[in-house]
Design a protein around this motif. Sequence first.
Motif, PDB file in Angstrom:
ATOM      1  N   ILE A 135       0.844  -1.195   0.000  1.00  0.00           N
ATOM      2  CA  ILE A 135       0.000   0.000   0.000  1.00  0.00           C
ATOM      3  C   ILE A 135       0.880   1.245   0.000  1.00  0.00           C
ATOM      4  CG2 ILE A 135      -1.799   1.315   1.181  1.00  0.00           C
ATOM      5  CD1 ILE A 135      -2.873  -1.285   0.233  1.00  0.00           C
ATOM      6  N   ILE A 136       0.747   2.069  -1.027  1.00  0.00           N
ATOM      7  CA  ILE A 136       1.428   3.366  -1.045  1.00  0.00           C
ATOM      8  C   ILE A 136       0.545   4.346  -0.282  1.00  0.00           C
ATOM      9  CG2 ILE A 136       2.324   5.218  -2.477  1.00  0.00           C
ATOM     10  CD1 ILE A 136       2.599   3.213  -4.766  1.00  0.00           C
ATOM     11  N   GLY A 137       1.025   4.792   0.854  1.00  0.00           N
ATOM     12  CA  GLY A 137       0.213   5.678   1.675  1.00  0.00           C
ATOM     13  C   GLY A 137      -0.204   4.983   2.956  1.00  0.00           C
ATOM     14  N   ASN A 138      -1.423   5.267   3.396  1.00  0.00           N
ATOM     15  CA  ASN A 138      -1.896   4.747   4.675  1.00  0.00           C
ATOM     16  C   ASN A 138      -2.365   3.299   4.572  1.00  0.00           C
ATOM     17  OD1 ASN A 138      -1.522   7.271   6.001  1.00  0.00           O
ATOM     18  ND2 ASN A 138      -3.437   8.007   5.104  1.00  0.00           N
ATOM     19  N   HIS A 139      -1.985   2.494   5.550  1.00  0.00           N
ATOM     20  CA  HIS A 139      -2.426   1.101   5.613  1.00  0.00           C
ATOM     21  C   HIS A 139      -3.943   1.063   5.831  1.00  0.00           C
ATOM     22  CE1 HIS A 139      -2.850  -3.049   6.987  1.00  0.00           C
ATOM     23  NE2 HIS A 139      -1.605  -3.278   6.576  1.00  0.00           N
ATOM     24  N   PRO A 140      -4.662   0.176   5.125  1.00  0.00           N
ATOM     25  CA  PRO A 140      -6.125   0.162   5.242  1.00  0.00           C
ATOM     26  C   PRO A 140      -6.652  -0.330   6.572  1.00  0.00           C
ATOM     27  CG  PRO A 140      -5.380  -1.693   3.920  1.00  0.00           C
ATOM     28  CD  PRO A 140      -4.167  -0.832   4.174  1.00  0.00           C
ATOM     29  N   GLY A 141      -5.785  -0.880   7.427  1.00  0.00           N
ATOM     30  CA  GLY A 141      -6.243  -1.402   8.724  1.00  0.00           C
ATOM     31  C   GLY A 141      -6.741  -2.829   8.588  1.00  0.00           C
ATOM     32  N   THR A 142      -7.807  -3.157   9.305  1.00  0.00           N
ATOM     33  CA  THR A 142      -8.322  -4.528   9.280  1.00  0.00           C
ATOM     34  C   THR A 142      -8.988  -4.842   7.943  1.00  0.00           C
ATOM     35  OG1 THR A 142     -10.406  -3.784  10.250  1.00  0.00           O
ATOM     36  CG2 THR A 142      -8.698  -4.546  11.765  1.00  0.00           C
ATOM     37  N   THR A 143      -8.882  -6.110   7.543  1.00  0.00           N
ATOM     38  CA  THR A 143      -9.516  -6.584   6.315  1.00  0.00           C
ATOM     39  C   THR A 143     -10.254  -7.886   6.613  1.00  0.00           C
ATOM     40  OG1 THR A 143      -7.564  -7.869   5.655  1.00  0.00           O
ATOM     41  CG2 THR A 143      -7.671  -5.572   4.911  1.00  0.00           C
ATOM     42  N   ASP A 144     -11.058  -8.326   5.665  1.00  0.00           N
ATOM     43  CA  ASP A 144     -11.810  -9.569   5.877  1.00  0.00           C
ATOM     44  C   ASP A 144     -11.103 -10.770   5.261  1.00  0.00           C
ATOM     45  OD1 ASP A 144     -12.140  -8.953   3.241  1.00  0.00           O
ATOM     46  OD2 ASP A 144     -14.328  -9.206   3.214  1.00  0.00           O
ATOM     47  N   PHE A 145      -9.782 -10.646   5.040  1.00  0.00           N
ATOM     48  CA  PHE A 145      -9.007 -11.776   4.539  1.00  0.00           C
ATOM     49  C   PHE A 145      -7.643 -11.805   5.234  1.00  0.00           C
ATOM     50  CE2 PHE A 145      -8.551  -8.164   1.633  1.00  0.00           C
ATOM     51  CZ  PHE A 145      -7.175  -7.972   1.629  1.00  0.00           C
ATOM     52  N   LYS A 146      -7.077 -12.999   5.342  1.00  0.00           N
ATOM     53  CA  LYS A 146      -5.767 -13.154   5.968  1.00  0.00           C
ATOM     54  C   LYS A 146      -4.646 -13.194   4.942  1.00  0.00           C
ATOM     55  CE  LYS A 146      -7.468 -15.595  10.083  1.00  0.00           C
ATOM     56  NZ  LYS A 146      -7.369 -16.828  10.905  1.00  0.00           N
ATOM     57  N   LYS A 147      -4.950 -13.707   3.784  1.00  0.00           N
ATOM     58  CA  LYS A 147      -3.996 -13.780   2.691  1.00  0.00           C
ATOM     59  C   LYS A 147      -4.589 -13.080   1.478  1.00  0.00           C
ATOM     60  CE  LYS A 147      -0.784 -16.438   4.598  1.00  0.00           C
ATOM     61  NZ  LYS A 147       0.639 -16.053   4.717  1.00  0.00           N
ATOM     62  N   PRO A 148      -3.793 -12.364   0.698  1.00  0.00           N
ATOM     63  CA  PRO A 148      -2.359 -12.113   0.847  1.00  0.00           C
ATOM     64  C   PRO A 148      -2.061 -11.087   1.949  1.00  0.00           C
ATOM     65  CG  PRO A 148      -3.208 -10.904  -1.024  1.00  0.00           C
ATOM     66  CD  PRO A 148      -4.349 -11.738  -0.529  1.00  0.00           C
ATOM     67  N   GLU A 149      -0.821 -11.087   2.389  1.00  0.00           N
ATOM     68  CA  GLU A 149      -0.405 -10.133   3.410  1.00  0.00           C
ATOM     69  C   GLU A 149      -0.318  -8.729   2.821  1.00  0.00           C
ATOM     70  OE1 GLU A 149       2.622 -11.517   6.441  1.00  0.00           O
ATOM     71  OE2 GLU A 149       3.028 -12.907   4.799  1.00  0.00           O
TER      72      GLU A 149
END
Length: 523
Positions: A135-149
């Motif tokens: 991610i260029i910029g701010n990390h999106p935080g939590t997601t609904d998937f574990k992979k891909p990192e």
Amino acid sequence: MEKKNLIALLEESVQKYSNWTFMMEYNGSEYAGSTFKEIYDEAHNVAGFLLSKGIKKGDRAALLSEGRNAWVSAEFGIFLTGGISVPLSVKIKTREELLFRLKHSSSRFLIVSDRQWDKTAVLIKELPSLEFIVIIGNHPGTTDFKKPEIYSWNNVLAQGSEYNRDNPDKLKQSKNLVGENDPATLTYTSGTTAEPKGIVLSHKNYWVNVEDVNTFFKLPIPFYTLLILPWDHSFAHTAGLYSFLKKGSVIGAVEPGKTEIGTIRNIPKNIKEIRPTYLLVVPALAESFRRSIEKKIEETGGFAEKLFNLTVKWGIRVLGDAYHKRYDPLSLVIWPFYLLLRAVISKQIKSSLGGRIRFMVCGGSALSVDHVRWFAALGLPVYQGYGLSETSPVVSSNSMERKHFKIGSSGKLFPWVKIQIADEDDRPLPPGKIGEVTLKGDCVMIGYWNNKSATDESMRNGWFHTGDLGYMDKDGFLFITGRIKSLLVGEDGEKYSPEALEQHLTDNNPVIKQIMLYNQQNP
């Protein structure tokens, strides 16, 4: 022996211009610059990170971002590992379009800006080949998937730097394996009339096109531009990023707005801040500049408006087609008065575009002859060029060089390309005769990705068949008259190019602004 690849281009420029400013990005309050050395170092850190994650030569890494400094660092980071960059358009709106490109390219890695994250996040579960995301910029935080990192940009740079420090020979080995004929990018056609095709361009394709661009446009360095065009397109790649890299010059990225319209509205302000030496434009952008200038003149009104209109009228008369200027008795009388008026008017016009602009270069499609004449009359020429994504992309262009500008043409051929105007049986036609534009040279693509039939169809007898109609005139200028697939068939079986007829009607009738010809194709 000189290496004809983009890595060599980067390293040569860093040696020459190490501490010069290369990229400028809006930081929220003003433009901040990054030097050639800083971009070089960032690219090496990106490459170190990719190597630590197992990227191999020939692997695809997708890149989806608006124009920004990290865009360049990311793409060169991919190149340094021997990977293939898959630049994607931020203008892609539908999930199907984006999903197709990511799947078709089998991209293992995705580098995406935080502004573009939402449109990719919904696709992740449908992309089993995707191994990690940057991610260029701010990390999106939590997601609904574990992979891909998911990795943030700062983490990528830190991990890449550490990897290069601990494995000093790995990156050197990787970039030494990159040859001039190896693929550099995989870009996609728009797919407006058929499924998008993936165009594979080599390092040498880009290298020779950069050489040609700098042969045609010789300016004292450093020069400046605001790179308004989409950075994923080969026109922005070659005439923008890589040509400015070679020439030690400065590229400004458009300040992003909260919306696409907001970004567009920032362009006039950014132009005044960057003060470009020249601009790369498409017809819609040049037309927008003209409307803006005319609106300001109309608002001023009075004597100033009359002088402006007189300057345009006289300029169009005396300049002719710019290659053959007019020197009849009336024109000889007008010339000195026109030049005096133009000097005054041109200074004001250029001031609204930053003050040091010298010209614009137009690509993508043909700018109306009426617009080209209008800008030339004001001393701000728009040099029309011609090319395709499959040819890296520029094939020909008008320029400021002596006897290299003819209004209505697409300019003279670049040194590294050969052209043949061919009839329906692929036989060469003489100057002045209209046929299909076919091309040969080191700028022509490797082929279409995983599409041998399309490659074979376009590459016949060593020539790339563009599908465009055109002719060469006796002075060596290329004229494009239309598309083969657009031809209208008359009742007598005669074929006509609608583009040429539409252009003639709009250029010669002040009442008509737009027109579309129709034929039921049933002679």
